[in-house]
Design a protein around this motif. Sequence first.
Motif, PDB file in Angstrom:
ATOM      1  N   PRO A  90      38.216  42.321  15.422  1.00 29.78           N
ATOM      2  CA  PRO A  90      37.837  43.737  15.505  1.00 29.78           C
ATOM      3  C   PRO A  90      37.986  44.296  16.914  1.00 29.78           C
ATOM      4  O   PRO A  90      37.477  43.723  17.880  1.00 29.78           O
ATOM      5  N   GLY A  91      38.731  45.395  17.014  1.00 33.18           N
ATOM      6  CA  GLY A  91      38.929  46.046  18.309  1.00 33.18           C
ATOM      7  C   GLY A  91      40.118  45.539  19.093  1.00 33.18           C
ATOM      8  O   GLY A  91      40.419  46.068  20.166  1.00 33.18           O
ATOM      9  N   GLY A 127      39.461  46.085  11.307  1.00 30.67           N
ATOM     10  CA  GLY A 127      39.202  47.041  12.383  1.00 30.67           C
ATOM     11  C   GLY A 127      39.966  46.723  13.643  1.00 30.67           C
ATOM     12  O   GLY A 127      39.516  46.993  14.754  1.00 30.67           O
ATOM     13  N   SER A 128      41.161  46.155  13.472  1.00 29.32           N
ATOM     14  CA  SER A 128      42.028  45.782  14.588  1.00 29.32           C
ATOM     15  C   SER A 128      43.319  46.587  14.495  1.00 29.32           C
ATOM     16  O   SER A 128      43.749  46.964  13.409  1.00 29.32           O
ATOM     17  N   PHE A 129      43.956  46.850  15.641  1.00 25.30           N
ATOM     18  CA  PHE A 129      45.200  47.605  15.671  1.00 25.30           C
ATOM     19  C   PHE A 129      46.376  46.648  15.665  1.00 25.30           C
ATOM     20  O   PHE A 129      46.580  45.888  16.617  1.00 25.30           O
ATOM     21  N   PHE A 174      39.497  49.961   8.608  1.00 27.36           N
ATOM     22  CA  PHE A 174      38.147  49.879   8.068  1.00 27.36           C
ATOM     23  C   PHE A 174      37.175  49.529   9.190  1.00 27.36           C
ATOM     24  O   PHE A 174      37.508  48.741  10.085  1.00 27.36           O
ATOM     25  N   THR A 175      35.994  50.118   9.154  1.00 29.29           N
ATOM     26  CA  THR A 175      34.929  49.674  10.051  1.00 29.29           C
ATOM     27  C   THR A 175      34.400  48.357   9.496  1.00 29.29           C
ATOM     28  O   THR A 175      33.989  48.297   8.331  1.00 29.29           O
ATOM     29  N   PRO A 176      34.414  47.270  10.269  1.00 24.04           N
ATOM     30  CA  PRO A 176      34.013  45.961   9.737  1.00 24.04           C
ATOM     31  C   PRO A 176      32.569  45.954   9.242  1.00 24.04           C
ATOM     32  O   PRO A 176      31.679  46.485   9.904  1.00 24.04           O
ATOM     33  N   ASN A 177      32.355  45.339   8.065  1.00 26.71           N
ATOM     34  CA  ASN A 177      30.985  45.111   7.611  1.00 26.71           C
ATOM     35  C   ASN A 177      30.529  43.737   8.121  1.00 26.71           C
ATOM     36  O   ASN A 177      31.266  43.058   8.847  1.00 26.71           O
ATOM     37  N   GLN A 178      29.350  43.309   7.721  1.00 22.50           N
ATOM     38  CA  GLN A 178      28.811  42.067   8.269  1.00 22.50           C
ATOM     39  C   GLN A 178      29.634  40.858   7.846  1.00 22.50           C
ATOM     40  O   GLN A 178      29.817  39.909   8.623  1.00 22.50           O
ATOM     41  N   PRO A 211      32.121  45.349  16.875  1.00 22.54           N
ATOM     42  CA  PRO A 211      33.125  46.186  16.214  1.00 22.54           C
ATOM     43  C   PRO A 211      33.356  47.486  16.977  1.00 22.54           C
ATOM     44  O   PRO A 211      32.477  47.952  17.710  1.00 22.54           O
ATOM     45  N   VAL A 212      34.529  48.044  16.818  1.00 22.39           N
ATOM     46  CA  VAL A 212      34.819  49.367  17.359  1.00 22.39           C
ATOM     47  C   VAL A 212      34.539  50.382  16.248  1.00 22.39           C
ATOM     48  O   VAL A 212      35.115  50.295  15.168  1.00 22.39           O
TER      49      VAL A 212
END
Length: 505
Positions: free
Chosen positions: A110-111, A128-130, A223-227, A243-244
Amino acid sequence: MTIIEKIIANHSKFDNVKPGDIVDIEIDARAARDFGGPNVVKHIEKNNLTIDDVNKTLFTFDTNPTGSDQKYAMNQQIIRVFARKHGIRIFDIDNGIGTHSLISEGYSYPGSTSLTTDSHANILGAIGSFGQGMGDKDIAAAFHTGKVWFKVPKSAKINLIGNRPANVTAKDIVLNLLNRFGANSLLSYSVEIYGEEVDKFTLDERITISSMGTEMGTIIILFTPNQEVMDYCNAATGRKLEPVVADADAEYAEVFDVDLSSFVPMVSLPGKPHDAVNIVQAKKTKIDSAFVGSCTNGRMEDMWAVANVLKGKKVAPGVVLKIVPTTNDIWDECLDEGLIKIFKNAGAMVSNAGCAGCAAGQVGQNGPGEITISTGNRNFPGKQGKGSVYLASPATVAASAVAGYITTYDDIPDEPAVFTEEEHEEKMKVAQEAETQSEQKSSVIEGRVWYIKEDNIDTDMIFHNRYLTITDINEMGQYTFDNLEGYEDFPTKAKPGDIVVTHKN
């Protein structure tokens, strides 16, 4: 800022960025595959370039994991020799799809930012990664400098409203979105998806949806990462990650509220992934083959969905079912959990992990007149062979393989469909005509301009994946538009300075 704006800003010298800004960004993971990798090596060696950071650099062999093609074998060996010289890690032919390994091995998180020669690198939006796919020269530059320039894209937000129907899978969700937005509505946007049900999506489901961002024309689906996703990535990287998340006042060029509760099981009709329809429109269409796999639907949850359908059943007579797990770890888990036995008992063929049907010469290709139902992400003409390809969820593909025609997992007949003698003869006729069909003349306007009256000319029409083993640019031209119907003779007729004009993409 939006998620994409924050990630780019965090990897640049700027505190804030906005759409349209052109920014040099640091790349956390720089990868090349076995078809683009040899050219990356050539660019580096020809220009005497150094490797910026071998710990962030890697190669993945996923387009021909069997090493069965002589040119692929040569390309893979070129990479191996180069990698040994520089101490670069290789995920070799026993590994599986590279973008999935970037996640499972902690290279992408993530990020983070990642580049590969894979056009579906934007699959990393699932965590949530580019991630982006780029050409071999850009990848060579990233290997050398650790950076590339990028134009900050506009962002769009999709809010999925309402409850998710019980019979709607992640593949159905993305096919419903393709039906809604097509291949051009979100062209060059970074898309973020939100909703109460979205927060419950598993990692595998997010991967399925993000992997088809390319077919929707997006830069990436984030997507915004969940747990669950954070726990997975924390374990993969061995460290605590943050997370970003988009700011509450982030500005979006477009915002769409879409009724998730109205979604239905879908299939994409042959030729265009975005030509997605309610599965009832394609039900009872007889099939010759079925394919489960690809970077879109070869995860463990997909394997379980297929096993749950196949257990105690047999693939219909005359139908071939091919199953290819995404990674070797998933293959091993299928073995440990008894799924391989279920697949084999049902009459399926199981191959080693890799891209499979999306790359020429591998498990999953079909022939002229053959009708295939596939879990892949693309069904452009020629992409998965010379036949017709429907796209659907793993459960639908497995159910169809058992039924002998397109159907859903809850509507499998007691007796499978069989082909009549007349149908056999018709298919033979189609196959024979494909062998002898003469080349069609192209449509040319005023000598120097080639006008191709087609939308969405994809890379497989321009330079088909069966030629990806060719790394010498002097040899490539003769295969231009080889897979674009009506333009197979382009290389023999084109002249220096010719201009090709197509419709929107």
